[in-house]
Design an enzyme around this catalytic site. Structure first.
Site, PDB file in Angstrom:
ATOM      1  N   ASP A 108      16.697  -6.963  -8.739  1.00  3.12           N
ATOM      2  CA  ASP A 108      16.309  -5.669  -8.162  1.00  3.12           C
ATOM      3  C   ASP A 108      17.290  -4.593  -8.608  1.00  3.12           C
ATOM      4  O   ASP A 108      18.439  -4.890  -8.958  1.00  3.12           O
ATOM      5  CB  ASP A 108      16.387  -5.717  -6.626  1.00  3.12           C
ATOM      6  CG  ASP A 108      15.482  -6.761  -6.030  1.00  3.12           C
ATOM      7  OD1 ASP A 108      14.501  -7.137  -6.675  1.00  3.12           O
ATOM      8  OD2 ASP A 108      15.793  -7.196  -4.898  1.00  3.12           O
TER       9      ASP A 108
HETATM   10  N1  URA Z   1      16.202 -11.978  -4.687  1.00 10.94           N
HETATM   11  C1  URA Z   1      16.121 -10.683  -4.330  1.00 10.94           C
HETATM   12  O1  URA Z   1      15.685 -10.364  -3.235  1.00 10.94           O
HETATM   13  N2  URA Z   1      16.529  -9.755  -5.207  1.00 10.94           N
HETATM   14  C2  URA Z   1      17.008 -10.053  -6.435  1.00 10.94           C
HETATM   15  O2  URA Z   1      17.376  -9.151  -7.195  1.00 10.94           O
HETATM   16  C3  URA Z   1      17.084 -11.412  -6.775  1.00 10.94           C
HETATM   17  C4  URA Z   1      16.670 -12.353  -5.887  1.00 10.94           C
END
Ligand code: URA
Length: 239
Positions: A108
């Site tokens: 993310d």
């Molecule tokens: N899980 C998440 O919620 N975000 C990420 O970036 C990776 C795994």
């Protein structure tokens, strides 16, 4: 073997025409000798960047190329998402590479840590294939202290995320302090870690990935830095 003009065009040095001009301007040197024929066929070997200079600089690494990056927060993994992308941290020319570089899975925008970027399709699929069982480890900083039952809930293999019809595979939670935990997962569902903690009534405030399979984020690789993954590191992922 590859035609020099095609090799350079696929590495983003310009169109075949532009690359032919580059050769005409005596800007391409192989093993110390100026290359005169843009259509020359040359063997693609790992040491080619040491042997071939373009405008006085070592050739970019040819495909297949895999990079290891310490993704900073506030950059996105997709070309389509708004905002600065991880690809903008790489040399500009690399955006024109064929085959294109893409991230192996995504982090993310708000997540930092170990990110792999590759143009090697079979390798990418091997890393993300459920059959490879490549685990990913995260350190989550939480809004509230752990309740104490999360380890058991995540390990059970019965947790359902909102809107999904299959339970999550078992995951391993290790508390590091009252509101910081290490979580190892083997799947890659959308926003998985954030949604897992939401499912137990908590909220992830900070998320960092520090391990993929047996490969740790190197301690000397600062945020935003990247380098080519070594063959030993590539193997470590599947250990
Ligand atoms: N899980 C998440 O919620 N975000 C990420 O970036 C990776 C795994």
């Amino acid at each position: 073997m590859a035609r020099l003009d095609r090799l350079l065009a696929n590495l983003g040095y310009g169109s075949r025409r532009e690359v032919t001009d580059l050769v005409g301007r005596r800007q391409v040197v192989l093993d110390g000798a100026i290359v005169k024929d843009a259509g020359a066929r040359i063997p693609i070997t790992a040491d080619l960047p040491d042997r071939l200079l373009v405008s006085g600089q070592p050739l970019d690494p040819p495909a297949p190329l895999t990079l290891l990056m310490h993704k900073p927060r506030d950059v996105v993994c997709s070309h389509r998402e708004a905002g600065r992308s991880v690809y903008e941290l790489l040399p500009f020319r690399w955006r024109a590479r064929i085959p294109a570089l893409s991230t192996i899975g995504r982090l993310d925008k708000d997540t930092s840590g170990l990110l792999l970027i590759t143009d090697d399709g079979p390798f990418l699929h091997r890393v993300i294939s459920p059959r490879s069982h490549v685990a990913k480890r995260y350190v989550a900083t939480l809004a509230r202290p752990l309740a104490g039952d999360e380890t058991e809930i995540f390990a059970a293999g019965t947790l359902m995320l909102d809107g999904e019809k299959d339970a999550l595979a078992p995951a391993v939670l290790e508390p590091l302090s009252a509101a910081v935990a290490q979580l190892t997962i083997t799947e890659g569902r959308y926003h998985q870690v954030r949604r897992m903690f939401a499912a137990v009534g908590n909220h992830v405030e900070g998320l960092h990935r520090d391990r993929i399979g047996g490969l740790d984020l190197p301690a000397d690789l600062g945020e935003g830095a990247w380098r080519v993954l070594t063959p030993a590191e590539q193997n470590a992922i599947f250990r």
